[in-house]
Motif scaffolding. Structure first.
Motif, PDB file in Angstrom:
ATOM      1  N   VAL A   1      11.088  -7.734   9.902  1.00 22.67           N
ATOM      2  CA  VAL A   1      12.511  -6.934   9.765  1.00 22.67           C
ATOM      3  C   VAL A   1      12.768  -7.342  11.265  1.00 22.67           C
TER       4      VAL A   1
ATOM      5  N   GLN B   1       2.968 -11.014   9.527  1.00 23.44           N
ATOM      6  CA  GLN B   1       2.225 -11.890   9.405  1.00 23.44           C
ATOM      7  C   GLN B   1       1.493 -12.244   8.248  1.00 23.44           C
TER       8      GLN B   1
ATOM      9  N   GLY C   1      -5.668   3.405  23.069  1.00 25.20           N
ATOM     10  CA  GLY C   1      -6.704   3.071  22.742  1.00 25.20           C
ATOM     11  C   GLY C   1      -7.811   3.969  21.659  1.00 25.20           C
TER      12      GLY C   1
ATOM     13  N   ARG D   1     -14.209  -0.960  16.216  1.00 19.37           N
ATOM     14  CA  ARG D   1     -13.680  -0.008  17.347  1.00 19.37           C
ATOM     15  C   ARG D   1     -14.595   1.071  17.689  1.00 19.37           C
ATOM     16  N   ILE D   2     -14.680   1.653  18.648  1.00 11.38           N
ATOM     17  CA  ILE D   2     -15.455   2.923  18.938  1.00 11.38           C
ATOM     18  C   ILE D   2     -14.987   4.070  17.781  1.00 11.38           C
TER      19      ILE D   2
ATOM     20  N   MET E   1      -2.108   1.560  11.042  1.00 11.49           N
ATOM     21  CA  MET E   1      -1.318   2.724  10.726  1.00 11.49           C
ATOM     22  C   MET E   1      -0.287   2.507   9.585  1.00 11.49           C
TER      23      MET E   1
ATOM     24  N   LYS F   1     -10.009   5.145  15.130  1.00  9.20           N
ATOM     25  CA  LYS F   1     -11.003   6.067  14.506  1.00  9.20           C
ATOM     26  C   LYS F   1     -10.096   7.162  13.710  1.00  9.20           C
TER      27      LYS F   1
ATOM     28  N   GLY G   1       5.080  -2.644   9.031  1.00 13.29           N
ATOM     29  CA  GLY G   1       3.947  -2.951   9.781  1.00 13.29           C
ATOM     30  C   GLY G   1       2.840  -2.578   9.179  1.00 13.29           C
TER      31      GLY G   1
ATOM     32  N   SER H   1      -2.783  -4.979  17.480  1.00 13.55           N
ATOM     33  CA  SER H   1      -3.636  -3.952  18.013  1.00 13.55           C
ATOM     34  C   SER H   1      -4.920  -3.721  17.176  1.00 13.55           C
ATOM     35  N   SER H   2      -4.828  -4.159  15.771  1.00 13.92           N
ATOM     36  CA  SER H   2      -6.150  -3.694  14.966  1.00 13.92           C
ATOM     37  C   SER H   2      -6.926  -5.091  14.812  1.00 13.92           C
TER      38      SER H   2
ATOM     39  N   MET I   1      -0.394   4.413  19.923  1.00 13.53           N
ATOM     40  CA  MET I   1      -1.618   4.776  19.566  1.00 13.53           C
ATOM     41  C   MET I   1      -2.660   4.522  20.682  1.00 13.53           C
TER      42      MET I   1
ATOM     43  N   GLU J   1       5.168  -6.878   6.173  1.00 15.00           N
ATOM     44  CA  GLU J   1       4.256  -7.388   7.369  1.00 15.00           C
ATOM     45  C   GLU J   1       4.806  -8.763   7.926  1.00 15.00           C
TER      46      GLU J   1
ATOM     47  N   TYR K   1      -4.881 -11.065   8.858  1.00 17.96           N
ATOM     48  CA  TYR K   1      -4.410 -10.447  10.256  1.00 17.96           C
ATOM     49  C   TYR K   1      -4.939 -11.225  11.402  1.00 17.96           C
TER      50      TYR K   1
HETATM   51  C1  LIG Z   1      -8.820  -3.891  22.949  1.00 18.98           C
HETATM   52  C2  LIG Z   1      -8.521  -2.574  22.167  1.00 18.98           C
HETATM   53  C3  LIG Z   1      -9.655  -1.870  22.006  1.00 18.98           C
HETATM   54  C4  LIG Z   1      -9.531  -0.642  21.352  1.00 18.98           C
HETATM   55  N1  LIG Z   1     -10.551   0.384  21.230  1.00 18.98           N
HETATM   56  C5  LIG Z   1     -10.478   1.428  20.518  1.00 18.98           C
HETATM   57  C6  LIG Z   1     -11.602   2.096  20.135  1.00 18.98           C
HETATM   58  O1  LIG Z   1     -12.784   1.865  20.627  1.00 18.98           O
HETATM   59  N2  LIG Z   1     -11.379   3.258  19.287  1.00 18.98           N
HETATM   60  C7  LIG Z   1     -10.068   3.683  18.798  1.00 18.98           C
HETATM   61  O2  LIG Z   1      -9.983   4.551  17.930  1.00 18.98           O
HETATM   62  N3  LIG Z   1      -9.060   2.687  18.964  1.00 18.98           N
HETATM   63  C8  LIG Z   1      -9.215   1.556  19.603  1.00 18.98           C
HETATM   64  N4  LIG Z   1      -8.126   0.915  20.000  1.00 18.98           N
HETATM   65  C9  LIG Z   1      -6.737   1.437  19.375  1.00 18.98           C
HETATM   66  C10 LIG Z   1      -6.537   1.013  17.935  1.00 18.98           C
HETATM   67  O3  LIG Z   1      -7.172  -0.207  17.685  1.00 18.98           O
HETATM   68  C11 LIG Z   1      -5.072   0.948  17.896  1.00 18.98           C
HETATM   69  O4  LIG Z   1      -4.521   2.073  17.883  1.00 18.98           O
HETATM   70  C12 LIG Z   1      -4.493   0.594  16.368  1.00 18.98           C
HETATM   71  O5  LIG Z   1      -5.169  -0.596  15.864  1.00 18.98           O
HETATM   72  C13 LIG Z   1      -3.108   0.452  16.428  1.00 18.98           C
HETATM   73  O6  LIG Z   1      -2.670  -0.047  15.134  1.00 18.98           O
HETATM   74  P1  LIG Z   1      -1.072   0.076  14.361  1.00 18.98           P
HETATM   75  O7  LIG Z   1      -1.103  -0.134  13.092  1.00 18.98           O
HETATM   76  O8  LIG Z   1      -0.467   0.918  15.321  1.00 18.98           O
HETATM   77  O9  LIG Z   1      -0.791  -1.359  15.545  1.00 18.98           O
HETATM   78  P2  LIG Z   1      -1.009  -3.154  14.666  1.00 18.98           P
HETATM   79  O10 LIG Z   1      -2.183  -3.280  14.424  1.00 18.98           O
HETATM   80  O11 LIG Z   1      -0.619  -3.837  15.846  1.00 18.98           O
HETATM   81  O12 LIG Z   1       0.258  -3.046  13.721  1.00 18.98           O
HETATM   82  C14 LIG Z   1       1.415  -3.279  13.775  1.00 18.98           C
HETATM   83  C15 LIG Z   1       1.859  -4.388  12.709  1.00 18.98           C
HETATM   84  O13 LIG Z   1       3.437  -4.386  12.648  1.00 18.98           O
HETATM   85  C16 LIG Z   1       3.320  -5.817  12.349  1.00 18.98           C
HETATM   86  N5  LIG Z   1       4.891  -5.810  12.714  1.00 18.98           N
HETATM   87  C17 LIG Z   1       5.332  -5.505  14.084  1.00 18.98           C
HETATM   88  N6  LIG Z   1       6.643  -5.927  13.958  1.00 18.98           N
HETATM   89  C18 LIG Z   1       7.170  -6.145  12.782  1.00 18.98           C
HETATM   90  C19 LIG Z   1       8.316  -6.326  12.245  1.00 18.98           C
HETATM   91  N7  LIG Z   1       9.331  -6.422  12.948  1.00 18.98           N
HETATM   92  N8  LIG Z   1       8.374  -6.721  10.993  1.00 18.98           N
HETATM   93  C20 LIG Z   1       7.156  -6.561  10.234  1.00 18.98           C
HETATM   94  N9  LIG Z   1       6.090  -6.420  10.505  1.00 18.98           N
HETATM   95  C21 LIG Z   1       5.774  -6.050  11.890  1.00 18.98           C
HETATM   96  C22 LIG Z   1       2.548  -6.469  13.196  1.00 18.98           C
HETATM   97  O14 LIG Z   1       2.392  -7.944  12.666  1.00 18.98           O
HETATM   98  C23 LIG Z   1       1.232  -5.775  12.995  1.00 18.98           C
HETATM   99  O15 LIG Z   1       0.394  -6.123  11.831  1.00 18.98           O
HETATM  100  C24 LIG Z   1      -8.458  -0.324  20.595  1.00 18.98           C
HETATM  101  C25 LIG Z   1      -7.209  -1.243  20.897  1.00 18.98           C
HETATM  102  C26 LIG Z   1      -7.322  -2.335  21.535  1.00 18.98           C
HETATM  103  C27 LIG Z   1      -6.059  -3.393  21.775  1.00 18.98           C
END
Ligand SMILES: Cc1cc2nc3c(=O)[nH]c(=O)nc-3n(C[C@H](O)[C@H](O)[C@H](O)COP(=O)(O)OP(=O)(O)OC[C@H]3O[C@@H](n4cnc5c(N)ncnc54)[C@H](O)[C@@H]3O)c2cc1C
Length: 435
Positions: free
Chosen positions: A180, A33, A382, A47-48, A12, A386, A8, A41-42, A380, A31, A37
Motif C-alpha cells: 500500500v 512481502q 517487545g 518469542r517469550i 497482528m 504473546k 500488513g 517484527s514477527s 507492539m 501484504e 515472511y
Molecule cells: C527481537 C524481538 C524480540 C521480541 N520478543 C518478544 C517476546 O519475547 N515476546 C513477545 O510477546 N513479543 C516479542 N516481540 C514483539 C513481537 O514480535 C512483535 O510485537 C510482533 O511481531 C509485531 O507484529 P506486527 O504484525 O505488528 O508487525 P510485523 O510482523 O512487522 O508485521 C507488519 C507487516 O506489515 C507489512 N507491511 C508493512 N507496510 C506495508 C504496506 N505499506 N503494505 C503492505 N504490507 C505492509 C510488513 O511486510 C509486515 O509483514 C519481539 C520483537 C522483536 C523485534
C-alpha cells in the motif's frame, strides 16, 4: 467495494484478519512481502510467552486469551481432517519462563502481585535457587519461575501460517507482494493506492473500513491520514544473536547439564540492562540454538527499508555474548569464548509507543476527529507476540463496532490499548509489565 481491508500480514494483521474472517466478514489482507515472511517484527520461530502479572494485569489477560484463541483456531483447522493434524505444540512450547530480579525490584513487583497466582509460580534466592532451579544467584538476587502450561515460547512464523490457512478456509482473501503506497480518506470511504512489487502495476482500491497493522511501516502509511502518528509510534532497531555451544563442547556436556540448559530457558533478567534468551530451535545434533538479546538496547533508525540488512555492530554482539556466557556460569557451566558460536545475528525492529503499551484503537484523522472506520494495531514493542490474537480480537470488535466482551478485564484492556491522543500527552508509569 471490499468491506474490510487489513494492511500488513505479520502477527497482528493475520490475527485480526482471521478474527474477522472467522465471523464471516468479507476481509482482504494486503501484504507487501511474498508468501514467505522474510522481514518484519514477527520474524523467527520463538518469542517469550508469559502470563504472570499483578492483579488484573492486561498483559496476562492477552496472553491467556491468545492461548484460547489458538486452541480454537487449531480445532477449526482440524475439522477438515488434514493429513497432518494441527497441534498446540506446533505453536507453543511449555518451558516455564524464569525471571531474575534484584531483591529491591522483586519487592516492588511483589506488592503488585496477584495473590491468587501464588500457585502459578515458584521463587527462590540464595542456596535454594540452586536446589530448586539449578541457578547460582548473587546474594541480592531473586529468581521467579512460572509454573503454567504454555509459559515458554510462541512460534510467530508457524502461527502466521495457520492464521493464513484459517483466513483462506473461511473465504477471506490474501494478496501478497502488494504494497500500500498511499491511504487517504474521501467522504465516507478510504482510497488506497497499491503497488504490485512483482509486476510493478499500481491499483486503486476503495474500501469502507481499514485496519492498519503495518508494524514498523505504520507511521509512513499513515502520513496523510494521521501525520501526528510519528509522535505516537517510533520504530527502533534491536539486535538479536543466535548462539550455540560448539559441537565438540556440547558433546562433552553431561545429560544433567543438557537438561539444566533446557530448563533454564527462556530467561528474562532485569539485572543491569535487561537481558533475555530463549531456545529458537534445536539443531540436527540435538543442541539448542539460543536467541539472545537486550530488550532495552534500542537504536533509532535512519532508513526503515534497509535496517533489516545492516550488519550488526561488533560491540552489540560482544555485549550479548558476555551476558550469554554469564548466564551459563550461573548454571555452573563454564564456556570459553571460542566455545560459543554465533550462528546468526540480525537487526529487527520494535515499534514502540512512549509508555511501551501497544495500541489497538480507532484513530483520529489529521484534523483531530475520531474515525470509527479505521483501526490501528501497532506500537507492539517487545510484547506483541504473546497477546497477538487478543489484540486481533479487540481490533476486530472495534472495526465491527462491537462492544466486545462484557467483563471488567476486557474493558480495562481495551482502554489501556486505546486512545492515542491521550497517549500523546501522558506518560503512564510502567507498572505491571515486569512480571
Ligand atoms: C527481537 C524481538 C524480540 C521480541 N520478543 C518478544 C517476546 O519475547 N515476546 C513477545 O510477546 N513479543 C516479542 N516481540 C514483539 C513481537 O514480535 C512483535 O510485537 C510482533 O511481531 C509485531 O507484529 P506486527 O504484525 O505488528 O508487525 P510485523 O510482523 O512487522 O508485521 C507488519 C507487516 O506489515 C507489512 N507491511 C508493512 N507496510 C506495508 C504496506 N505499506 N503494505 C503492505 N504490507 C505492509 C510488513 O511486510 C509486515 O509483514 C519481539 C520483537 C522483536 C523485534
Amino acid at each position: 467495494m471490499e468491506k474490510i481491508l487489513v494492511i500488513g500480514g505479520g502477527l497482528m494483521g493475520s490475527s485480526v484478519a482471521w478474527k474477522l474472517a472467522e465471523q464471516g466478514e468479507k476481509v482482504l489482507l494486503l501484504e507487501q512481502q511474498g508468501k514467505k515472511y522474510r522481514n518484519g517484527s514477527s520474524l523467527g520461530s520463538a518469542r517469550i510467552s508469559r502470563s504472570l502479572g499483578p492483579k488484573k494485569d492486561v498483559f496476562s489477560f492477552v496472553h491467556n486469551r491468545t492461548v484460547k484463541e489458538v486452541e480454537s483456531l487449531i480445532h477449526f483447522l482440524n475439522k477438515d481432517k488434514p493429513a497432518k493434524k494441527h497441534k498446540m505444540e506446533d505453536i507453543y512450547s511449555t518451558s516455564p519462563v524464569s525471571y531474575i530480579y534484584t531483591r529491591d525490584q522483586y519487592a516492588a513487583i511483589n506488592k503488585l502481585r496477584y495473590k491468587k497466582q501464588r500457585r502459578d509460580y515458584r521463587r527462590a534466592s540464595g542456596n535454594s535457587a540452586f536446589r530448586k532451579f539449578g541457578v547460582t544467584l548473587e546474594p541480592n538476587q531473586v529468581l521467579v519461575r512460572e509454573n503454567r502450561k504454555y509459559s515458554g515460547t510462541i512460534n510467530p512464523v508457524e502461527l502466521i501460517k495457520k492464521l493464513r490457512l484459517g483466513i483462506d478456509k473461511k473465504g477471506g482473501k490474501i494478496s501478497f507482494n502488494t504494497k500500500v503506497t498511499s491511504l487517504i480518506k474521501k467522504d465516507d470511504f478510504f482510497e488506497l493506492e497499491t503497488l504490485n512489487i512483482k509486476t510493478n502495476k499500481t491499483k486503486t482500491i476503495q474500501v469502507k473500513k481499514v485496519v492498519v497493522a503495518a508494524g514498523a511501516y505504520t507511521v509512513a502509511l499513515l502520513k496523510d491520514f494521521a501525520p501526528y502518528m510519528n509522535r505516537v509510534i517510533t520504530p527502533k532497531r534491536v539486535f538479536v544473536s543466535h548462539f550455540k555451544i560448539a559441537d565438540e563442547r556440547y558433546k562433552r556436556l553431561s545429560e544433567a547439564e543438557k537438561k539444566s540448559i533446557l530448563a533454564a530457558q527462556p530467561v528474562f533478567s532485569q539485572i543491569g540492562k535487561e537481558y533475555f534468551s530463549l531456545i529458537e530451535k534445536i539443531d540436527k545434533n540435538g543442541s539448542p540454538i539460543i536467541k539472545a538479546g537486550g530488550h532495552q538496547i534500542r537504536r533509532n533508525i535512519i532508513d526503515i527499508n534497509t535496517v533489516w540488512d545492516i550488519e550488526p555492530r561488533k560491540k552489540e554482539v560482544k555485549w550479548i555474548r558476555k551476558q550469554f556466557r554469564k548466564y551459563f556460569e550461573m548454571l555452573e557451566i563454564y564456556l570459553k569464548k571460542k566455545e560459543i558460536k554465533l550462528v546468526e545475528g540480525y537487526n529487527c525492529v520494535y515499534s514502540e509507543t512512549r509508555n511501551q503499551v501497544p495500541l489497538v484503537t480507532n484513530i483520529q484523522n489529521r484534523y483531530g476527529s475520531l474515525d470509527r472506520n479505521i483501526v490501528l494495531i501497532g506500537g507492539m514493542s517487545g510484547v506483541g507476540a504473546k497477546g497477538c490474537l487478543a489484540y486481533g480480537w479487540i481490533g476486530a470488535n472495534l472495526i465491527l463496532g462491537k462492544q466486545g466482551e462484557d467483563t471488567k478485564i476486557y474493558r480495562k484492556a481495551a482502554k489501556a490499548f486505546g486512545n492515542p491522543s491521550v497517549r500523546l500527552y501522558t506518560r503512564r508509569p510502567r507498572r505491571g509489565r515486569l512480571f
